[in-house]
Design an enzyme around this catalytic site. Structure first.
Site: not given
Ligand code: CTP
Length: 410
Positions: A211, A346
């Site tokens: 990304n 979370k």
């Molecule tokens: N995060 C993580 N591990 C993952 C996915 C996310 O530690 N596999 C953490 C990111 O570092 C951030 C938080 O979770 O602090 C939220 O990440 P975000 O991308 O906004 O959320 P997602 O869990 O990916 O949910 P969605 O894509 O449904 O918004």
């Protein structure tokens, strides 16, 4: 205001006149400047104006008996909290990176035991020249803080990177560096674990899913926490940023490597999860480059496997959970509502809700809301460095208020 002093080396470039404005701006912020004017610098500004504005003698000659009688060049190099080179010309960068010492400015840079901040300004071709890029990389590897020049129209009529950054921006950087060196250290003895940047999930040796995360916000937060005295372990996906001073960097590529690196770095008092972790990875990683176009076959199907959720895993640890766990929520709509739901899902303590509908990813500004168990706090749009500093202050306040003993001090 405490009395802080910098040693300002003024190089010979058209931007030298702005160093005079810098002296004034810093003076207003309670920071005094003792100045060295190079031979080239003296072609653009006079020792008299430098000395009048700084309220101090302007030094320029390595072999001046008068100067040496007053203050030797070794003593001069250590007479301030920070050495600032502004403007840092291509020549000064080259001299400093090569260790030359044939005039007062270069000798001072070799002799100093203080941190050095360089503010480059030069013609765009000179800035983009391979030699300058090499010199900047060498200086950064040596621990010198080299600012990025601004991009725009130049005095020579060309356009591009090479302009001196705005004086206020330079003054902010000077102030932040001085605060780091001389300010209070409320997070001394605390260990902060932080993830930043994207992850890269390989399909085969040449292709991956990833990304646009630049890592800027995470790196800035790591630096701001280190400035407040924390021992910071920064677990980072692939980015093109130099790690902040005083931070332990662990470089990883995939989400699973990031998870393992975090587990290895625990225990910590604080976990800050800034990384844009890929939720999914290709189910298999081929050893050889996949043939994705085959005669007569339609588009290939990509099977995915779920990656570990690092934030949720650490938030839900039953033993040795960091005292404060902070997540980020990158959202494009219903930002605060989604972030509040994400905080509960979370299991983290705070979530920094981040509106990524604009140019946040890769940009320098950020507009965030801090979502905690007790409510939502909206912060005005501001630079990522300022967001970092404010968040670090909030973390420090949390520990002051909780009065919790340090658990992870080394
Ligand atoms: N995060 C993580 N591990 C993952 C996915 C996310 O530690 N596999 C953490 C990111 O570092 C951030 C938080 O979770 O602090 C939220 O990440 P975000 O991308 O906004 O959320 P997602 O869990 O990916 O949910 P969605 O894509 O449904 O918004």
């Amino acid at each position: 205001m405490s009395s802080k002093r910098i040693l300002l080396i003024i190089g010979g470039g058209i931007a030298a006149y702005k160093s005079l404005e810098l002296i004034r701006t810093l003076a207003k912020r309670g920071i005094s400047s003792r100045c060295i004017l190079t031979k080239g610098g003296a072609e653009f500004v006079t020792p008299l104006s430098v000395s009048a504005l700084s309220g101090d003698k302007c030094y320029s000659d390595l072999f001046s008996l008068d100067d040496e009688a007053e203050m030797g060049h070794i003593e001069l190099s250590r007479s301030a909290d920070l050495v600032v080179v502004c403007p840092a010309t291509a020549d000064l960068l080259a001299k400093a990176s090569g260790g030359h010492a044939n005039d007062l400015a270069s000798t001072t840079l070799m002799a100093t035991d203080k941190p050095v901040l360089m503010v480059p300004a030069m013609n765009v071709r000179m800035w983009e020249h391979a030699a300058t890029a090499r010199n900047v990389a060498t200086l950064r590897a040596d621990g010198v803080d080299v600012m990025e020049p601004d991009t725009g129209a130049m005095a020579c009529g060309e356009f591009g990177p090479g302009r001196l950054p705005e004086v206020e921006v330079i003054a902010d950087r000077v102030e932040a560096s001085l605060a780091r060196l001389t300010g209070p250290k409320p997070l001394e003895g605390r260990h902060v674990l932080l993830t930043a940047g994207p992850t890269r999930e390989p399909m085969d040796p040449v292709r991956y899913l990833s990304n646009h995360s630049s890592g800027k916000q995470g790196y800035a937060i790591a630096g701001a926490l280190a400035d407040l005295g924390a021992r910071v372990t920064l677990v980072s996906g692939p980015v093109s940023l130099a790690p902040p001073r005083g931070v332990d960097l662990v470089q990883v590529e995939t989400a699973r490597q990031m998870m393992a690196a975090c587990e290895a770095a625990l225990p910590a008092d604080v976990f800050v999860s800034v990384a844009a972790v890929a939720d999914w990875r290709p189910a298999t990683r081929a050893d050889r480059k996949l043939k994705l176009k085959e005669e007569g076959k339609g588009p290939p199907t990509l099977s995915l496997s779920e990656n570990p959720d690092i934030l949720a895993t650490i938030s839900r640890m039953t033993e040795g959970r960091p005292e404060l766990v902070i997540g980020f929520a990158a959202e494009t709509d219903s930002v605060e509502e989604n972030a509040a739901l994400k905080r509960e899902r979370k299991g983290c303590d705070w979530i920094v809700a981040n509106d990524v509908s604009g140019d946040v990813m890769g940009g320098s500004d950020n507009e965030i809301a801090l979502v905690t168990a007790t409510g939502v706090e909206r912060w005005p749009r501001m630079g990522k460095l300022l967001v970092a500093r404010q968040l670090a202050e909030r973390v420090a306040d949390y520990f002051v208020d909780s009065g919790k003993p340090r658990v992870a001090a080394e």
